[in-house]
Each structure stands twice: as structure tokens, then as C-alpha cells.
Design an enzyme around this catalytic site. Structure first.
Site, PDB file in Angstrom:
ATOM      1  N   ARG A  65       0.833  -1.203   0.000  1.00 45.50           N
ATOM      2  CA  ARG A  65       0.000   0.000   0.000  1.00 45.50           C
ATOM      3  C   ARG A  65       0.871   1.258   0.000  1.00 45.50           C
ATOM      4  NH1 ARG A  65      -2.903   3.045   4.221  1.00 45.50           N
ATOM      5  NH2 ARG A  65      -4.717   4.035   3.246  1.00 45.50           N
ATOM      6  N   HIS A  69       0.921   4.346  -2.735  1.00 44.85           N
ATOM      7  CA  HIS A  69       0.739   5.740  -2.319  1.00 44.85           C
ATOM      8  C   HIS A  69       1.953   6.590  -2.687  1.00 44.85           C
ATOM      9  CE1 HIS A  69      -2.882   5.643   0.597  1.00 44.85           C
ATOM     10  NE2 HIS A  69      -2.958   4.618  -0.238  1.00 44.85           N
ATOM     11  N   ASP A  70       3.116   5.978  -2.734  1.00 48.25           N
ATOM     12  CA  ASP A  70       4.309   6.714  -3.162  1.00 48.25           C
ATOM     13  C   ASP A  70       4.261   6.987  -4.656  1.00 48.25           C
ATOM     14  OD1 ASP A  70       6.898   7.890  -2.971  1.00 48.25           O
ATOM     15  OD2 ASP A  70       7.777   6.036  -3.716  1.00 48.25           O
ATOM     16  N   GLY A  75       5.365  10.223  -8.511  1.00 49.57           N
ATOM     17  CA  GLY A  75       6.110   9.099  -9.040  1.00 49.57           C
ATOM     18  C   GLY A  75       6.791   8.314  -7.937  1.00 49.57           C
ATOM     19  N   ASN A  99      -3.146   9.011   4.105  1.00 50.45           N
ATOM     20  CA  ASN A  99      -1.947   8.440   4.717  1.00 50.45           C
ATOM     21  C   ASN A  99      -1.941   8.496   6.238  1.00 50.45           C
ATOM     22  OD1 ASN A  99      -0.942   8.046   2.123  1.00 50.45           O
ATOM     23  ND2 ASN A  99       0.259   9.933   2.128  1.00 50.45           N
ATOM     24  N   PRO A 167      -6.730   8.101  -4.833  1.00 51.72           N
ATOM     25  CA  PRO A 167      -8.026   7.420  -4.936  1.00 51.72           C
ATOM     26  C   PRO A 167      -8.540   6.999  -3.567  1.00 51.72           C
ATOM     27  CG  PRO A 167      -6.576   6.693  -6.680  1.00 51.72           C
ATOM     28  CD  PRO A 167      -5.737   7.556  -5.774  1.00 51.72           C
ATOM     29  N   HIS A 197      -6.151  -5.655  -2.321  1.00 49.39           N
ATOM     30  CA  HIS A 197      -7.048  -5.717  -1.169  1.00 49.39           C
ATOM     31  C   HIS A 197      -7.436  -7.143  -0.833  1.00 49.39           C
ATOM     32  CE1 HIS A 197      -8.484  -1.240  -1.480  1.00 49.39           C
ATOM     33  NE2 HIS A 197      -7.219  -1.370  -1.124  1.00 49.39           N
ATOM     34  N   THR A 198      -6.723  -8.093  -1.390  1.00 46.07           N
ATOM     35  CA  THR A 198      -6.907  -9.491  -1.007  1.00 46.07           C
ATOM     36  C   THR A 198      -6.232  -9.782   0.327  1.00 46.07           C
ATOM     37  OG1 THR A 198      -6.774 -11.773  -1.786  1.00 46.07           O
ATOM     38  CG2 THR A 198      -4.837 -10.413  -2.161  1.00 46.07           C
ATOM     39  N   ASP A 248      -4.199 -13.933  -2.857  1.00 46.86           N
ATOM     40  CA  ASP A 248      -4.849 -14.867  -3.768  1.00 46.86           C
ATOM     41  C   ASP A 248      -5.993 -14.177  -4.509  1.00 46.86           C
ATOM     42  OD1 ASP A 248      -6.846 -14.592  -1.854  1.00 46.86           O
ATOM     43  OD2 ASP A 248      -6.492 -16.555  -0.928  1.00 46.86           O
TER      44      ASP A 248
END
Length: 319
Positions: A65, A69-70, A75, A99, A167, A197-198, A248
Site C-alpha cells: 500500500r 501511495h508513493d 512518481g 496516509n 483514490p 485488497h486481497t 490470492d
């Protein structure tokens, strides 16, 4: 004429040897950038991530994550790692709403950086450490592997304003698609990278609106379970209730069952622009294949190379 041909052959041989030494190259990034200057970089990062997972099974999700976000702000330049500095008036990105009090894994990156500064002083960028750590976090959770490209340099700036516009959990599929297109990425990238998000967790306040309504896009039994878990808005729940620490395809299966936690997730299954991809990525081979491609694409966003930026001595502070 013969001499010219000989020189051409020699040049081709030289280019071939150089390519073999550098490994696969994209722009100025390479999979073998540190082969001579710091050959222990990959093993050092892998060891640190592995150790972190022993005490925190969700460390890999946190690192992945943080990498996203970076890269989505200025970039992939490690700007997300920079701390605010009241003495100089420098403002980082850590206090931006997406953040603040939610990003984790900084200790892993700082630990790796400290070790590498002893082994290979002023050589490995914080941006590259984060990129490798994100890859290893996925692999060690059972996900796919890929050759992590390196050669990035660290920024001397950060953008709080850009970080505020990352987002969000309530975004529609259309909003997310536009945000990805602005970065040169497409719907395949969006849906594949959302598969992150798994694993990992989310605060109940990020989807509280779905619990207090008769939202038809959320399975009633699932809503009841979440209501029991969310005693307070700050309570944390697993993004994937089925296999919460495994990388997964369960995320996509959940979406098809209306068991996506965040609005931004579930909307991918209901939107005509993305629902087909959600169905496609219930196949592990399809998901893993696209995820690795999209991660490489993400890792190339806005990179600093050559003489741009710097190699920070400490990841949280500009030299």
C-alpha cells in the site's frame, strides 16, 4: 568495407554483453543495477520483510500500500517516506488524509536502509528499497513474483496536495478509471492492482456509510458480520474475510458475492467498464499475470534516475 563490418560486429557484441550485465532494462531502470555496487540489496530486503511478517502478518500488505501511495504522488521517488520538519518548514505527505494514521511499514524500510548504509554507503535509494519490499511482501504472502527493477533515486520534495487526492474508499469505478488514466494506466491495471485488497485491513470509518444503509450491493449476512465487528469507527477489519493474510484471488470472488468491503472495491463488480475483469481475475493465472505487469508499470511512474534527485542517507529526511 571489411573494416567497417568488423567494427559493426564488435559494436553488436559489446551491446549484447552490456545487456547481459545489466539485465532487463526499461528506460534507466534495470534488474541488475546494484549487481556490483551492492549485491546484497535483494537478500537484505527479503530478510527484513520476512522478519517483519513474523510479528505482523499484514506487514506485506502495508508495504504494498505504501508503494502505491508513493508512486501515485510525484512518481516512485520515496516522497511518501519524508517526515515533516518544522525547523526547515518542510511538509511531507504523511499527514494527508489517505496516509495519516493508516500507512505502515516505515520501520521495515528504515531498518533496511540502516543496514545497507553500513554494507553499501550512499548507494541504494529509499525508493528502490520500497519497490523491492513491496514485491517481497506479495511473494511471501503467496502471491506472484517478478524481477524488481531498480535504479531509482530519491526526491528532495514531497506533495501534500497530491497525496490528499489519492483514490479514496468511496470512489466509483469511473472516478478510479480517470485517476489511473491520468497516470498512463488503464482498466486492466486498476482492477489488477485493486486485487491488493486481497490482504490487509481497513478501518470501519472507511465503509461506515454502507453499514447503516440498505445498500443492495452488500450481502446482508456480510453486513451483519461487519456491524458486529465495527463497535467503534476506528475498529479494524480484514479487507478479505476469507483468506486475510494470503495473496490470492479471493478478493474477486468476494466482489462477485457482494462481499467487497469498500465502495471503491464493490463498484468494480457492478460497473460495466470493469465487471468483466473482476470475473476474469477469479482465475489465479490471469490475475497474477496482469498483477505483475501492472506492478512493473506502476514502478516506472515518474522515476528519478541518473543525476536527478539524490540517494538519501536517512529515508525520512532530505540530505
Amino acid at each position: 568495407m571489411a573494416g567497417a563490418c568488423q567494427r559493426l560486429r564488435s559494436l553488436l557484441i559489446l551491446l549484447t554483453v552490456t545487456a547481459l550485465l545489466l539485465g532487463p532494462v526499461h528506460g534507466q531502470l534495470s534488474t541488475s543495477f546494484y549487481s556490483n555496487s551492492c549485491p546484497s540489496v535483494y537478500s537484505t530486503v527479503r530478510s527484513a520483510v520476512s522478519n517483519a511478517l513474523q510479528s505482523d502478518p499484514r506487514a506485506g500488505a502495508k508495504l504494498l500500500r505504501m508503494f502505491f501511495h508513493d508512486c501515485f504522488v510525484q512518481g516512485c521517488d520515496a516522497s511518501v517516506l519524508l517526515d515533516d520538519d518544522t525547523a526547515t518548514g518542510f511538509t511531507g505527505e504523511k499527514t494527508a488524509a489517505p496516509n495519516a494514521n493508516s500507512l505502515g511499514g516505515f520501520n521495515v524500510i528504515n531498518s533496511v536502509k540502516a543496514s545497507l548504509e553500513i554494507a553499501c554507503p550512499r548507494t541504494v535509494s529509499c525508493a528502490d528499497i520500497l519497490a523491492i519490499a513491496a514485491r517481497d511482501g506479495v511473494v511471501l504472502a503467496g502471491g506472484p513474483t517478478w524481477e524488481a527493477e531498480v535504479g531509482r533515486r530519491d526526491s528532495t520534495t514531497a506533495s501534500l496536495s497530491e497525496a490528499k487526492n489519492l483514490p479514496g474508499p468511496s470512489w466509483t469505478a469511473a472516478q478510479q478509471i480517470r485517476a489511473f488514466q491520468a497516470k498512463g494506466m488503464n482498466k486492466n491495471d486498476l482492477v489488477a492492482l485493486s486485487g491488493a485488497h486481497t490482504f490487509g485491513m481497513a478501518s470501519c470509518n472507511l465503509f461506515q456509510n454502507r453499514l447503516s444503509s440498505s445498500d443492495p450491493s452488500m450481502d446482508a449476512t456480510f453486513r451483519s458480520t461487519l456491524q458486529s465487528s465495527c463497535g467503534t469507527p476506528s475498529a479494524m477489519v480484514d479487507l478479505d474475510q476469507g483468506t486475510p493474510v494470503t495473496f490470492d484471488t479471493q478478493y474477486y470472488t468476494n466482489l462477485r458475492m457482494n462481499r467487497g468491503l469498500l465502495t471503491s472495491d464493490q463498484t468494480l463488480a457492478s460497473s460495466s467498464q470493469t465487471s468483466r475483469l473482476v470475473n476474469t481475475f477469479t482465475s489465479q493465472s490471469a490475475f497474477f499475470n496482469q498483477f505483475t505487469k501492472s506492478m512493473l508499470k506502476l514502478g516506472r511512474l515518474g522515476v528519478l534516475t541518473g543525476n536527478q534527485g539524490q540517494i538519501r542517507n536517512i529515508c525520512g529526511k532530505v540530505n
